[in-house]
Design an enzyme around this catalytic site. Structure first.
Site, PDB file in Angstrom:
ATOM      1  N   LYS A  80      37.390  38.866  66.303  1.00 18.12           N
ATOM      2  CA  LYS A  80      38.083  38.164  67.386  1.00 18.12           C
ATOM      3  C   LYS A  80      38.918  39.210  68.098  1.00 18.12           C
ATOM      4  O   LYS A  80      39.993  39.575  67.656  1.00 18.12           O
ATOM      5  CB  LYS A  80      38.963  37.048  66.816  1.00 18.12           C
ATOM      6  N   CYS A  94      52.614  50.217  67.401  1.00 16.68           N
ATOM      7  CA  CYS A  94      53.428  49.627  66.342  1.00 16.68           C
ATOM      8  C   CYS A  94      54.310  50.667  65.656  1.00 16.68           C
ATOM      9  O   CYS A  94      55.374  50.344  65.129  1.00 16.68           O
ATOM     10  CB  CYS A  94      52.541  48.926  65.319  1.00 16.68           C
ATOM     11  N   GLU A 102      61.318  44.322  67.749  1.00 17.33           N
ATOM     12  CA  GLU A 102      60.274  45.184  68.301  1.00 17.33           C
ATOM     13  C   GLU A 102      60.080  44.871  69.782  1.00 17.33           C
ATOM     14  O   GLU A 102      59.774  43.732  70.152  1.00 17.33           O
ATOM     15  CB  GLU A 102      58.965  44.986  67.544  1.00 17.33           C
TER      16      GLU A 102
END
Length: 493
Positions: A174, A283, A384
């Site tokens: 996906k 990240c 974040e």
């Protein structure tokens, strides 16, 4: 008319059962540039059926033959380098100099690595005793579901697909809804390279429908996910109903610590790369900077000057090094964090305003933004941001710096900058993170394990360790005595 990209199921492109499509927008211009199939549950069921049908033969294929498919795919990736790079730049906004020279070649390198390391995968013979043969073997899990992020659309799917395929699993991917095009092209390439129909399936659609359905599906044996922590927590929750293993590579709020004996010029170069590569949409990006008081002013001034020199603009221009962020809502979210930083009392040293040049006015651009003298407890220093926004803090002693670095719910990565390597190694042991770099930030190799702790997830991508993530370790015991009676049977007599 815009090009329409089909889903990829059972070795071929296919329209969604509903006939619906998703609009793919170029973040540099805000214009719709393609349509992709908007899949639903019926499409997922078709992909599961194809993967289930292909599974036994692919699992029985010798690992050497599976490796050859990956090697052939690596060659085809480089043969299609221009097309893949342009697709990624168009759908994601990464500058073409990055997609051509970094993303696409690394995709090929990853597959070459997995093709090689898988052939060294072994079990163990366990010294239980002379009366038996006790051994372990590694077997494929079956069908694995791979949910991949939008920040590196091609590279992140190859990280997972390479390891999952070479260990004998069939895969359902996906990809990100906003950037599925390179994943679809890679599925075609793997099929051209010899991956049998059904081993690689790509269902394009919204995560809250397709992704969650994959996690719930009883025939999907494992989920490999890279993305934000909130979604990772949801995946854990849903997967627990089925006791389904999950690999989670989640968010980070990564510390960049510059000690008083550091080479300031080297640290500045590392800071520019660590903070602003891929527009900060990494990240592991450096976002919390802790600089020793004695060098803070020098570092801050040089960091600002170096960041000013970064050219942002049209990502199809080879001179551009900073492109737009991936979509409009993400730009708006980053700008909300910038507003929060301004309200927190931090000093704006660079950026902070939406650029309005001819190249940027229609796209989703956020310039490199640096705040100084930041409050450790400010929201933008805790959460974040996933964009080119960083905050600088002062510290006066090393214990304080380590405490600040560990004062976060995340644990993905960190870096230390010092001329004293022994001290750096000792301090690295005190930082709670999956990776600690010394005099470097944001360098990742195929050979080295990647993954964090705390709310940055668990499990590993890359390195030979990832082969364990996609295999079942089975213990096999063989009696060698040939005797019907064993001494321990006497317990029941």
């Amino acid at each position: 008319m815009t090009q329409v990209f089909q889903a990829f199921i059972d070795g071929q492109g296919t329209d969604s059962v509903s006939g619906e499509t998703l609009s793919i927008t170029n973040p540099a211009t805000g214009q719709v540039v393609a349509q992709a199939a908007k899949c639903g549950q019926p499409d997922l069921e078709k992909a599961v059926a194809a993967a289930e049908k292909a599974g036994p033969a692919w699992a029985a294929t010798p690992v050497g033959e599976r490796s050859k498919v990956l090697l052939k795919a690596a060659s085809l990736i480089m043969a299609n380098q221009q097309e893949l790079a342009e697709l990624e730049t168009m759908e994601h906004g990464s500058p073409i100099r990055k997609t051509m020279n970094f993303d696409v070649p690394l995709c090929a390198e990853q597959l070459e690595y997995f093709a090689g390391v898988a052939r060294a995968m072994t079990g163990e013979t366990l010294p239980v005793g002379p009366w038996c043969l006790s051994t372990t073997v590694r077997e494929p899990l079956g069908i694995v579901g791979l949910i991949t992020p939008w920040n590196f659309p091609a590279l992140m799917v190859v990280w997972k697909l390479g390891a999952a395929l070479v260990t004998g699993n069939t895969c359902i991917v996906k990809p990100p809804s906003i950037a599925p095009l390179t994943t679809l092209k890679l599925a075609e390439i793997l099929t051209e390279a010899g991956a049998p129909a059904g081993t690689v399936n790509v269902v394009t659609g919204p995560g809250e429908k397709i992704g969650e359905a994959m996690v719930r599906h009883p025939k999907i044996a494992k989920i490999g996910f890279t993305g934000d922590t909130a979604t990772g927590k949801r995946i854990m929750q849903v997967a627990s109903d089925h006791v389904k293993p999950v690999g989670l590579e989640l968010g980070g709020k990564n510390a960049f610590i510059v000690l008083d004996d550091a080479d300031v010029d080297a640290a500045v170069q590392g800071a520019v790369f660590g903070a602003f590569f891929n527009s900060g949409q990494v990240c592991a990006a450096a976002s919390r900077f802790y600089i020793h008081d004695s060098i803070y002013d020098d570092f801050a001034a040089k960091f600002v000057e170096a960041a000013k020199a970064l050219r942002f603009g049209d990502p199809m221009d080879m001179a551009t090094v900073i492109g737009p962020v991936a979509y409009a809502a993400h730009r708006d979210k980053i700008e909300a964090y910038i507003a929060d930083a301004k309200q927190s009392g931090a000093t704006l040293l660079l950026g902070g305003e939406r650029p309005q040049t001819e190249e940027t006015k229609d796209g989703y651009f956020v310039p490199p933004t640096i705040f100084g003298d930041c409050d450790q407890n400010a929201r933008f220093m805790r959460e974040e941001i996933f964009g080119p926004v960083v905050g600088l803090c002062r510290f006066s002693d090393t214990d304080e710096a380590i405490g600040l670095a560990n004062d976060t719910p995340f644990g993905l990565s960190a870096s230390l900058w010092t001329r004293d390597t022994a001290k750096g190694i000792a301090l690295a042991g005190q930082i709670k993170a999956g990776t600690v770099w010394i005099n470097e930030h944001l360098i990742i190799f195929c050979d080295t394990p990647w993954g964090g702790c705390k709310e940055s997830g668990w499990g590993k991508d890359l390195s030979k360790m990832v082969l364990e993530e996609y295999t079942l370790t089975k213990h096999i015991y063989v009696d060698l005595t040939g005797q019907p009676e064993k001494p321990w049977y006497g317990i029941l007599k």
